[in-house]
Design an enzyme around this catalytic site. Structure first.
Site, PDB file in Angstrom:
ATOM      1  CG  ASP A  42      43.663 -19.216 100.347  1.00 17.37           C
ATOM      2  OD1 ASP A  42      42.484 -19.052  99.956  1.00 17.37           O
ATOM      3  OD2 ASP A  42      44.176 -20.343 100.508  1.00 17.37           O
ATOM      4  CB  SER A  43      40.515 -15.649  96.863  1.00 17.14           C
ATOM      5  OG  SER A  43      39.950 -14.853  97.872  1.00 17.14           O
ATOM      6  CG  ASP A  94      41.241 -18.618 103.637  1.00 11.31           C
ATOM      7  OD1 ASP A  94      40.486 -19.314 104.338  1.00 11.31           O
ATOM      8  OD2 ASP A  94      40.938 -18.227 102.488  1.00 11.31           O
ATOM      9  CE  LYS A 106      37.589 -19.795 104.041  1.00  5.09           C
ATOM     10  NZ  LYS A 106      38.395 -20.565 103.079  1.00  5.09           N
ATOM     11  CD  GLU A 139      41.304 -24.628 100.700  1.00  2.00           C
ATOM     12  OE1 GLU A 139      41.737 -25.605 100.055  1.00  2.00           O
ATOM     13  OE2 GLU A 139      41.273 -23.476 100.243  1.00  2.00           O
ATOM     14  CD  GLU A 151      35.640 -22.618  96.620  1.00  2.00           C
ATOM     15  OE1 GLU A 151      36.235 -22.460  97.702  1.00  2.00           O
ATOM     16  OE2 GLU A 151      36.004 -22.069  95.560  1.00  2.00           O
TER      17      GLU A 151
END
Ligand code: KIV
Length: 259
Positions: free
Chosen positions: A51-52, A90, A118, A120, A187
């Site tokens: 999602d960056s 993501d 993925k 978070e 991270e």
């Protein structure tokens, strides 16, 4: 390998098995067809439609603005490269707040071409992780600094400096591994905490700004390639200055036009 044999498609299990063999896992982000194809041709085994993309491609100030529809669009583009690499994606901000939404969102990314997802968080999203894994979708955890929480946290801060934070990180990592995650991204975690987590769990840790001792490393490709020249990140030494090469090529072409 015989000349006609094509190398086998990389699966989540193959990524997981790299830890047992002590083989470092190289992972990079890819948000579109050419990037996925080029990085796959370079032999990178794990590609992430991160999602960056919201920051380095779409120009948002952080990843909280990225929608599931935007992620699907970029996953479809990367998947058209048909990489040998495992293609993960993501789950974007607020797309996995409940068990039902997590599974539905993960299924949408898989329908778009993702082979793993993925998300978070650790113990806070364990029910969602179990449900995604039960639905047959390979899952990658993401611990440490969580970019989708950047607004609550007031910035990108290193995690694992205090004993309490380290203990919590370990408990989250163990919980994710027990829930069926096949790898965990760490991270902005201290090297010491990353080493401890990496030793303690059987699935691979993939670090970004977490020191050299994780089982693998992941980078935002734009940072590796010097395609995002407006920030200096401590954990990346760009291998290319693509931004300057692009400016120079455009200047040169403009000059040639006016000759
Ligand atoms: O979105 C992303 O690019 C990521 C990596 C930084 C791990 O999550």
């Amino acid at each position: 390998m015989s000349p006609s044999a094509t190398p086998a498609k990389i699966t989540a299990e193959a990524i997981r098995a790299m830890k047992a063999r002590g083989e470092k896992i190289a992972a990079l982000t890819a948000y579109d067809f050419p990037m996925a194809r080029l990085l796959d041709e370079a032999g990178i085994p794990l590609l992430l439609v991160g999602d960056s993309v919201g920051m380095v491609v779409l120009g948002y100030p952080d990843t909280t603005h990225v929608t599931l529809a935007e992620m699907e669009h970029h996953v479809r583009a990367a998947a058209r490269a048909k990489p040998r690499a495992l293609l993960a994606a993501d789950l974007p901000y607020r797309s996995y707040e409940t068990v039902e939404s997590a599974v539905a969102s993960a299924r949408r990314l898989v329908a778009a071409g993702a082979e793993a997802v993925k998300a978070e968080g650790g113990r806070a999203i364990l029910d969602q992780v179990r449900a995604i894994v039960s639905a047959g979708i390979p899952f990658i955890g993401h611990l440490g600094m969580l970019p989708q929480h950047v607004l609550e946290e007031g910035g990108y801060h290193i995690k694992g400096k205090q004993d309490e934070e380290r203990e919590s990180l370990l408990a989250d990592a163990e919980a994710l591994a027990s829930a069926g995650a096949f790898a965990i991204v760490l991270e902005l975690v201290t090297s010491a905490a990353a080493v401890e987590v990496t030793r303690r769990i059987r699935i691979p840790t993939i670090g970004i700004g977490a020191g050299p001792d994780c089982d693998g490393q992941i980078l935002v490709s734009h940072d590796l390639l010097g395609l995002w020249p407006w920030y200096n990140l401590k954990h990346v030494k760009p291998k290319l200055n693509a931004a300057e090469q692009m400016r120079a090529a455009a200047r040169q072409w403009k000059l040639e036009l006016s000759k």
